[in-house]
Write a protein that holds these residues in place. Structure first.
Motif, mmCIF file in Angstrom:
data_model
loop_
_atom_site.group_PDB
_atom_site.id
_atom_site.type_symbol
_atom_site.label_atom_id
_atom_site.label_comp_id
_atom_site.label_asym_id
_atom_site.label_seq_id
_atom_site.Cartn_x
_atom_site.Cartn_y
_atom_site.Cartn_z
ATOM 1 N N THR A 135 49.655 38.677 26.117
ATOM 2 C CA THR A 135 49.762 37.962 27.385
ATOM 3 C C THR A 135 50.528 38.818 28.398
ATOM 4 O OG1 THR A 135 51.739 36.817 26.600
ATOM 5 C CG2 THR A 135 49.631 35.668 26.350
ATOM 6 N N GLU A 136 50.230 38.580 29.682
ATOM 7 C CA GLU A 136 50.814 39.409 30.729
ATOM 8 C C GLU A 136 50.714 38.671 32.057
ATOM 9 O OE1 GLU A 136 50.135 43.945 32.556
ATOM 10 O OE2 GLU A 136 48.737 43.109 31.096
ATOM 11 N N ALA A 137 51.742 38.795 32.878
ATOM 12 C CA ALA A 137 51.718 38.166 34.196
ATOM 13 C C ALA A 137 50.679 38.850 35.081
ATOM 14 C CB ALA A 137 53.094 38.242 34.836
ATOM 15 N N SER A 138 50.001 38.056 35.904
ATOM 16 C CA SER A 138 49.001 38.596 36.830
ATOM 17 C C SER A 138 49.616 38.787 38.210
ATOM 18 C CB SER A 138 47.816 37.635 36.938
ATOM 19 O OG SER A 138 47.199 37.467 35.685
ATOM 20 N N PRO A 139 49.180 39.800 38.948
ATOM 21 C CA PRO A 139 49.692 39.993 40.311
ATOM 22 C C PRO A 139 49.038 39.014 41.273
ATOM 23 C CG PRO A 139 47.970 41.570 39.876
ATOM 24 C CD PRO A 139 48.161 40.805 38.596
ATOM 25 N N ASN A 140 49.662 38.776 42.406
ATOM 26 C CA ASN A 140 48.991 37.987 43.431
ATOM 27 C C ASN A 140 48.031 38.888 44.218
ATOM 28 O OD1 ASN A 140 50.532 39.353 45.417
ATOM 29 N ND2 ASN A 140 52.083 37.740 45.464
ATOM 30 N N LEU A 141 47.226 38.287 45.076
ATOM 31 C CA LEU A 141 46.212 39.055 45.786
ATOM 32 C C LEU A 141 46.801 40.008 46.814
ATOM 33 C CD1 LEU A 141 43.352 36.442 46.262
ATOM 34 C CD2 LEU A 141 43.672 38.111 44.442
ATOM 35 N N LYS A 142 47.969 39.673 47.328
ATOM 36 C CA LYS A 142 48.631 40.583 48.263
ATOM 37 C C LYS A 142 48.918 41.919 47.592
ATOM 38 C CE LYS A 142 50.854 41.879 52.013
ATOM 39 N NZ LYS A 142 50.075 42.312 53.191
ATOM 40 N N GLU A 143 49.460 41.867 46.396
ATOM 41 C CA GLU A 143 49.733 43.099 45.641
ATOM 42 C C GLU A 143 48.429 43.796 45.251
ATOM 43 O OE1 GLU A 143 51.737 44.579 41.404
ATOM 44 O OE2 GLU A 143 52.086 42.520 42.103
ATOM 45 N N LEU A 144 47.429 43.029 44.866
ATOM 46 C CA LEU A 144 46.163 43.601 44.398
ATOM 47 C C LEU A 144 45.409 44.317 45.508
ATOM 48 C CD1 LEU A 144 44.294 43.689 41.846
ATOM 49 C CD2 LEU A 144 43.101 41.716 42.841
ATOM 50 N N PHE B 220 51.006 47.275 38.651
ATOM 51 C CA PHE B 220 49.790 46.711 38.066
ATOM 52 C C PHE B 220 48.570 47.535 38.450
ATOM 53 C CE2 PHE B 220 45.972 44.154 38.324
ATOM 54 C CZ PHE B 220 45.962 43.498 37.099
ATOM 55 N N VAL B 221 48.445 47.855 39.727
ATOM 56 C CA VAL B 221 47.294 48.628 40.194
ATOM 57 C C VAL B 221 47.281 50.011 39.550
ATOM 58 C CG1 VAL B 221 46.184 49.651 42.235
ATOM 59 C CG2 VAL B 221 47.063 47.315 42.334
ATOM 60 N N LYS B 222 48.438 50.607 39.388
ATOM 61 C CA LYS B 222 48.522 51.910 38.719
ATOM 62 C C LYS B 222 48.091 51.814 37.263
ATOM 63 C CE LYS B 222 52.227 54.080 41.427
ATOM 64 N NZ LYS B 222 53.653 54.467 41.438
ATOM 65 N N LYS B 223 48.456 50.718 36.628
ATOM 66 C CA LYS B 223 48.167 50.541 35.201
ATOM 67 C C LYS B 223 46.688 50.292 34.944
ATOM 68 C CE LYS B 223 49.596 47.697 31.225
ATOM 69 N NZ LYS B 223 50.452 46.546 30.805
ATOM 70 N N ALA C 211 35.610 43.310 42.584
ATOM 71 C CA ALA C 211 35.745 44.086 41.347
ATOM 72 C C ALA C 211 37.198 44.125 40.881
ATOM 73 C CB ALA C 211 35.220 45.504 41.564
ATOM 74 N N ARG C 212 38.137 44.284 41.816
ATOM 75 C CA ARG C 212 39.553 44.287 41.444
ATOM 76 C C ARG C 212 39.977 42.925 40.894
ATOM 77 N NH1 ARG C 212 43.641 47.781 45.277
ATOM 78 N NH2 ARG C 212 42.722 49.831 44.888
ATOM 79 N N ILE C 213 39.523 41.851 41.524
ATOM 80 C CA ILE C 213 39.859 40.515 41.026
ATOM 81 C C ILE C 213 39.332 40.340 39.599
ATOM 82 C CG2 ILE C 213 39.341 38.051 41.311
ATOM 83 C CD1 ILE C 213 39.378 38.524 44.348
ATOM 84 N N GLN C 214 38.178 40.915 39.330
ATOM 85 C CA GLN C 214 37.595 40.820 37.995
ATOM 86 C C GLN C 214 38.216 41.819 37.023
ATOM 87 O OE1 GLN C 214 36.151 38.389 36.682
ATOM 88 N NE2 GLN C 214 33.938 38.596 36.722
ATOM 89 N N ILE D 258 29.349 41.951 38.912
ATOM 90 C CA ILE D 258 30.779 41.636 38.843
ATOM 91 C C ILE D 258 30.978 40.186 38.422
ATOM 92 C CG2 ILE D 258 32.887 41.339 40.231
ATOM 93 C CD1 ILE D 258 31.778 43.737 41.954
ATOM 94 N N GLY D 259 30.220 39.271 39.055
ATOM 95 C CA GLY D 259 30.373 37.854 38.744
ATOM 96 C C GLY D 259 30.010 37.502 37.314
#
Length: 412
Positions: free
Chosen positions: A233-242, A266-269, A369-372, A391-392
């Motif tokens: 399990t892992e915390a998800s970022p909000n869309l602002k960060e994404l 998160f984006v780097k990972k 794609a990033r959201i997915q 993507i969907g």
């Protein structure tokens, strides 16, 4: 090394997570959609060029600076030869078996991963397909897993599908999931399943899916698969960060340059490496009527209200149906994660209005794609519409990486 096949592959969301583990070897990917197969081929090429430390031809191609012919000319044919573009059906099954047998040789098949098309099981889908339920062959696509398991006796299989499978009844009125469990039990497989939310595993999206895992009864295993999965399990970022490093664009526009170097851990990972180039950050065009509605919906969202279709000024209402599907326009929130990305995004973007009012548009292909959970290096063939559909329909790669990790732990 575990030999696996990916059935109903789509563009390869489930494949992507397993690729990152060297313990898995793909024997083949089976997918009927031509655009998705093209994306799978391109991803194979990406990993081949990455392995030989020569990604320049790939980046030139996805930026439109080089042709597909030129890219393919420098890649050995066997790099894309594991992709079988074929519908899985009674008439093609023997050909598919021959293809797998030839690629396996004397080796055993250890696992099967995939997710049959889910439209028949989804709550909306079953309502739309009620009249043709008696002839809807998609209901029983899981039976091909039985055929594969009977022939190859793999150690395990992973089956991903929608929440609606838990309550779906087949044409005889019986819960289909109960029938699935009994049928796999009869051929020597124990089934474990769970409804999970991808949000719990680092995917910036509320997406509930049923994960079914089967394993051979003769295997002596001391752990539960889901016990292993929930270690990840892992915390998800909000869309602002994404979205923060993506440039602002208007409806119908695109951009090929990041705003700045990525700052998000998160984006780097998961999403962007230092050598990546920005592609497919392209937004669909919208007419003036929809753009006016988008502003109203987003402003209401910022006030904490969801604007329903019959709340929209009458002069902006172009649909005659004002009694159902009233949430057909929906805005995203920078301070939260997304709601579920589904294949309908390929038809219109009304359900995915960008959270920045100044941009006033639905989300771009790259944002979807990033959201997915797809990395920016992943390129979707062959058009904006087919990219959105791929993507969907995909399993989020961030989740599939953790499923793969859990399989290794589980089988250890």
């Amino acid at each position: 090394m575990l030999n696996i096949i990916d059935v109903f592959s789509g563009a390869g969301g489930l494949t992507e997570g397993f690729r990152d583990h060297t313990q898995f070897k793909f024997i083949c990917h089976i997918e009927m959609d031509k655009a998705a197969c093209a994306s799978l081929e391109l991803r194979n090429i990406y990993y081949y060029l990455k392995k030989i430390n020569n990604l320049s031809p790939y980046f030139e191609y996805i930026q439109g600076k080089s042709s597909k012919e030129k890219l393919y000319s420098i890649v050995p044919n066997e790099i894309t030869s594991d992709i079988l573009s074929l519908e899985i059906s009674e008439s093609t099954l023997s050909s598919i078996f021959d293809f797998i047998d030839n690629r396996l040789g004397a080796d055993a098949l250890d696992g099967i991963i995939g997710g049959p098309p889910c439209q028949a099981y989804s709550i909306i889908g079953r309502a739309n397909n009620k009249k043709k339920k008696t002839s809807d062959t998609r209901i029983y696509l899981y039976k091909y897993y039985l055929d594969f398991c009977n022939r190859y006796k793999p150690k395990f299989f992973v089956f991903e599908n929608v929440k609606g499978l838990l309550s779906f009844k087949d044409i005889s009125g019986e819960l289909l999931l109960d029938k699935i469990i009994r049928e796999f039990d009869s051929i020597g497989y124990t089934i474990d399943y769970k409804l999970i939310n991808t949000l719990d595993f680092g995917v910036p999206q509320k997406r509930e899916r049923v994960i079914i895992v089967g394993y051979r009864k003769d295997l002596i295993l001391n752990k539960s698969f889901f016990e292993c999965l929930y270690k990840h399990t892992e915390a998800s970022p909000n869309l602002k960060e994404l979205f923060d490093d993506l440039p602002s664009i208007k409806a119908g526009k695109s951009s090929k340059k990041y705003r700045y170097d990525n700052k998000s851990k998160f984006v780097k990972k998961y999403i962007r490496s230092k050598d990546d180039v920005l592609t497919q950050h392209i937004a669909r065009p919208h007419n003036e009527n929809d753009l006016r509605i988008y502003k109203l919906v987003l402003n209401a969202k910022k006030r904490g209200k969801s604007l329903r279709y019959n709340d929209i000024p009458i002069e902006l209402q172009t649909h005659s149906n004002t009694t159902s599907f009233l949430d057909r326009y929906k805005a995203l929130d920078y301070d939260s994660v997304s709601h579920t990305i589904v294949a309908h995004i390929s038809k219109d973007g009304h359900y995915y209005i960008h959270p920045d009012l100044r941009q006033n548009r639905s989300i771009s292909v790259r944002e979807a794609a990033r959201i997915q959970g797809f990395p920016d290096s992943f390129y979707f063939e062959s058009s904006r519409t087919t990219a959105f559909r791929q993507i969907g329909n995909a399993v989020p790669p961030i989740l599939s990486f953790k499923i793969a990790s859990a399989i290794l732990d589980f089988l250890e």
